[in-house]
Design a protein around this motif. Structure first.
Motif, PDB file in Angstrom:
ATOM      1  N   UNK A 177      -9.663 -35.730 -29.094  1.00  0.00           N
ATOM      2  CA  UNK A 177     -10.226 -34.843 -28.069  1.00  0.00           C
ATOM      3  C   UNK A 177      -9.708 -35.203 -26.684  1.00  0.00           C
ATOM      4  N   UNK A 178      -9.723 -36.508 -26.365  1.00  0.00           N
ATOM      5  CA  UNK A 178      -9.290 -36.932 -25.037  1.00  0.00           C
ATOM      6  C   UNK A 178      -7.792 -36.738 -24.832  1.00  0.00           C
ATOM      7  N   UNK A 179      -6.990 -37.015 -25.855  1.00  0.00           N
ATOM      8  CA  UNK A 179      -5.548 -36.811 -25.728  1.00  0.00           C
ATOM      9  C   UNK A 179      -5.223 -35.331 -25.570  1.00  0.00           C
ATOM     10  N   UNK A 180      -5.946 -34.500 -26.293  1.00  0.00           N
ATOM     11  CA  UNK A 180      -5.736 -33.054 -26.156  1.00  0.00           C
ATOM     12  C   UNK A 180      -6.088 -32.593 -24.753  1.00  0.00           C
ATOM     13  N   UNK A 181      -7.167 -33.152 -24.203  1.00  0.00           N
ATOM     14  CA  UNK A 181      -7.592 -32.812 -22.852  1.00  0.00           C
ATOM     15  C   UNK A 181      -6.553 -33.272 -21.837  1.00  0.00           C
ATOM     16  N   UNK A 182      -5.960 -34.451 -22.055  1.00  0.00           N
ATOM     17  CA  UNK A 182      -4.952 -34.970 -21.140  1.00  0.00           C
ATOM     18  C   UNK A 182      -3.715 -34.074 -21.122  1.00  0.00           C
ATOM     19  N   UNK A 183      -3.285 -33.646 -22.308  1.00  0.00           N
ATOM     20  CA  UNK A 183      -2.107 -32.780 -22.387  1.00  0.00           C
ATOM     21  C   UNK A 183      -2.385 -31.416 -21.752  1.00  0.00           C
ATOM     22  N   UNK A 184      -3.589 -30.898 -21.999  1.00  0.00           N
ATOM     23  CA  UNK A 184      -3.935 -29.562 -21.510  1.00  0.00           C
ATOM     24  C   UNK A 184      -4.042 -29.512 -19.985  1.00  0.00           C
ATOM     25  N   UNK A 185      -4.499 -30.607 -19.382  1.00  0.00           N
ATOM     26  CA  UNK A 185      -4.713 -30.617 -17.929  1.00  0.00           C
ATOM     27  C   UNK A 185      -3.513 -31.142 -17.161  1.00  0.00           C
ATOM     28  N   UNK A 186      -2.529 -31.747 -17.840  1.00  0.00           N
ATOM     29  CA  UNK A 186      -1.359 -32.268 -17.163  1.00  0.00           C
ATOM     30  C   UNK A 186      -1.695 -33.314 -16.124  1.00  0.00           C
ATOM     31  N   UNK A 187      -2.369 -34.372 -16.501  1.00  0.00           N
ATOM     32  CA  UNK A 187      -2.842 -35.389 -15.566  1.00  0.00           C
ATOM     33  C   UNK A 187      -1.695 -36.218 -15.000  1.00  0.00           C
ATOM     34  N   UNK A 188      -1.946 -36.834 -13.846  1.00  0.00           N
ATOM     35  CA  UNK A 188      -0.955 -37.682 -13.186  1.00  0.00           C
ATOM     36  C   UNK A 188      -0.899 -39.041 -13.874  1.00  0.00           C
ATOM     37  N   UNK A 189       0.080 -39.853 -13.480  1.00  0.00           N
ATOM     38  CA  UNK A 189       0.241 -41.182 -14.070  1.00  0.00           C
ATOM     39  C   UNK A 189      -0.983 -42.056 -13.785  1.00  0.00           C
ATOM     40  N   UNK A 190      -1.475 -42.001 -12.544  1.00  0.00           N
ATOM     41  CA  UNK A 190      -2.637 -42.816 -12.183  1.00  0.00           C
ATOM     42  C   UNK A 190      -3.865 -42.413 -13.009  1.00  0.00           C
ATOM     43  N   UNK A 191      -4.020 -41.128 -13.195  1.00  0.00           N
ATOM     44  CA  UNK A 191      -5.155 -40.664 -13.988  1.00  0.00           C
ATOM     45  C   UNK A 191      -4.997 -41.049 -15.455  1.00  0.00           C
ATOM     46  N   UNK A 192      -3.755 -40.985 -15.937  1.00  0.00           N
ATOM     47  CA  UNK A 192      -3.513 -41.353 -17.330  1.00  0.00           C
ATOM     48  C   UNK A 192      -3.809 -42.838 -17.553  1.00  0.00           C
ATOM     49  N   UNK A 193      -3.460 -43.674 -16.566  1.00  0.00           N
ATOM     50  CA  UNK A 193      -3.759 -45.110 -16.659  1.00  0.00           C
ATOM     51  C   UNK A 193      -5.260 -45.335 -16.704  1.00  0.00           C
ATOM     52  N   UNK A 194      -6.006 -44.599 -15.872  1.00  0.00           N
ATOM     53  CA  UNK A 194      -7.464 -44.727 -15.856  1.00  0.00           C
ATOM     54  C   UNK A 194      -8.064 -44.316 -17.198  1.00  0.00           C
ATOM     55  N   UNK A 195      -7.572 -43.212 -17.748  1.00  0.00           N
ATOM     56  CA  UNK A 195      -8.071 -42.776 -19.053  1.00  0.00           C
ATOM     57  C   UNK A 195      -7.706 -43.797 -20.131  1.00  0.00           C
ATOM     58  N   UNK A 196      -6.477 -44.321 -20.051  1.00  0.00           N
ATOM     59  CA  UNK A 196      -6.044 -45.311 -21.030  1.00  0.00           C
ATOM     60  C   UNK A 196      -6.898 -46.561 -20.994  1.00  0.00           C
ATOM     61  N   UNK A 197      -7.263 -46.991 -19.773  1.00  0.00           N
ATOM     62  CA  UNK A 197      -8.109 -48.180 -19.646  1.00  0.00           C
ATOM     63  C   UNK A 197      -9.466 -47.967 -20.297  1.00  0.00           C
ATOM     64  N   UNK A 198     -10.044 -46.800 -20.081  1.00  0.00           N
ATOM     65  CA  UNK A 198     -11.352 -46.525 -20.675  1.00  0.00           C
ATOM     66  C   UNK A 198     -11.240 -46.414 -22.197  1.00  0.00           C
ATOM     67  N   UNK A 199     -10.158 -45.799 -22.679  1.00  0.00           N
ATOM     68  CA  UNK A 199      -9.977 -45.652 -24.114  1.00  0.00           C
ATOM     69  C   UNK A 199      -9.750 -46.994 -24.795  1.00  0.00           C
ATOM     70  N   UNK A 200      -9.026 -47.884 -24.127  1.00  0.00           N
ATOM     71  CA  UNK A 200      -8.794 -49.203 -24.710  1.00  0.00           C
ATOM     72  C   UNK A 200     -10.114 -49.924 -24.939  1.00  0.00           C
ATOM     73  N   UNK A 201     -11.043 -49.800 -24.000  1.00  0.00           N
ATOM     74  CA  UNK A 201     -12.345 -50.478 -24.159  1.00  0.00           C
ATOM     75  C   UNK A 201     -13.130 -49.872 -25.316  1.00  0.00           C
TER      76      UNK A 201
END
Length: 287
Positions: A181-205
């Protein structure tokens, strides 16, 4: 006095109520851990969707802080509570199954005052409920005293095995749905690198929490399954020595003390099926 009679004595029911109280505290602590993890994930998601660079840089720091709180405070507290709960449940089994107290483990037997404190509101008279009665299904316990004892120890293992396997399946499916769900949302919204890093950090936890939970459950399953198979392979079951029963109980205590508990809501969801299967009469060919 038989197992059926001993397990429903007032003192026995008070011990079950006390250990349940402790395990509920453990589960409450684990809920706090999960809520913290979820909060971090939501924070990371918010940072990925909002145009806020400061929030995006703040997320990794929060992840580290929440991880330290979980490892150094919550898990240590859970360990102490689980050990006390397992000790009280050991006292219950020693009485009900007529086993000697494991003095070789250098454990103190729980006092009645402590059991009363845990089982009763405000330290009053221990309160018990009907669902604590017949902890071992009386209709399934064999008449032979040796086989009856082995059956009850076997049921302790079987119950945990099936419940934990179902819990691991549920966690893996849930994690896959969240990640997709989150990866689909990331692709659909075209997030920036900084935002992708923030999402990645939360997903890693989140992923780390689920993998840690699954690894803990898998290790517990490995230990329980080994013990279950050991009991299945015992020869001449009617003549098992008391020392063998004590060794089996030692292993049961160790996995109770160290295992990660399954949430109450999931336990209740599976309870009817579990108890229905556990009520199957003893069959030597399946042990």
């Amino acid at each position: 006095m038989s197992i059926q009679e001993r397990q429903n004595q007032p003192d026995s029911l008070a011990k079950l109520a006390a250990q349940r109280s402790l395990y509920q505290r453990v589960k409450s602590s684990r809920i706090i851990s999960l809520l913290l993890t979820s909060a971090v994930a939501l924070l990371g998601l918010a940072a990925s969707l909002l145009d806020d660079q400061h929030l995006a840089r703040f997320v990794p720091l929060v992840v580290i802080m929440m991880w330290a709180l979980d490892q150094e405070v919550l898990k240590r507290t859970q360990g102490a509570l689980k050990t006390e709960a397992a000790t009280i449940q050991e006292d219950f089994d020693c009485f009900v199954l007529d086993l000697p107290w494991p003095a070789h483990k250098l454990m103190r037997r729980p006092t009645f005052d402590r059991i009363k404190q845990l089982a009763g509101p405000g330290g009053g008279k221990p309160t018990t409920t009907n669902d604590l009665k017949n902890w071992y299904n009386p209709t399934a316990i064999p008449n032979h005293p040796i086989l009856a004892k082995l059956h009850c120890q076997r049921m302790n293992c079987w119950w945990d095995l099936t419940l934990r396997r179902e819990w691991i399946k549920f966690l893996n499916v849930s994690l896959a749905i969240i990640v997709f769900t989150l990866l689909s949302l990331a692709v659909a919204t075209g997030i920036t690198v900084a935002k992708f890093v923030a999402m990645g950090a939360s997903m890693i936890r989140v992923i780390a929490w689920v993998r840690d939970e699954c690894n803990g459950q898998t290790e517990t399953i490995r230990r329980i399954d080994g013990l279950y198979q050991y009991m299945s392979d015992l020869p001449e079951k009617e003549s098992i020595s008391p020392g063998v029963f004590r060794s089996i109980q030692d292993e049961i205590f160790e996995y109770r003390r160290s295992n990660p508990p399954v949430p109450d809501w999931f336990y209740r969801l599976k309870q009817n099926d579990q108890e229905s299967d556990a009520g199957t009469p003893y069959d030597r060919s399946t042990l």
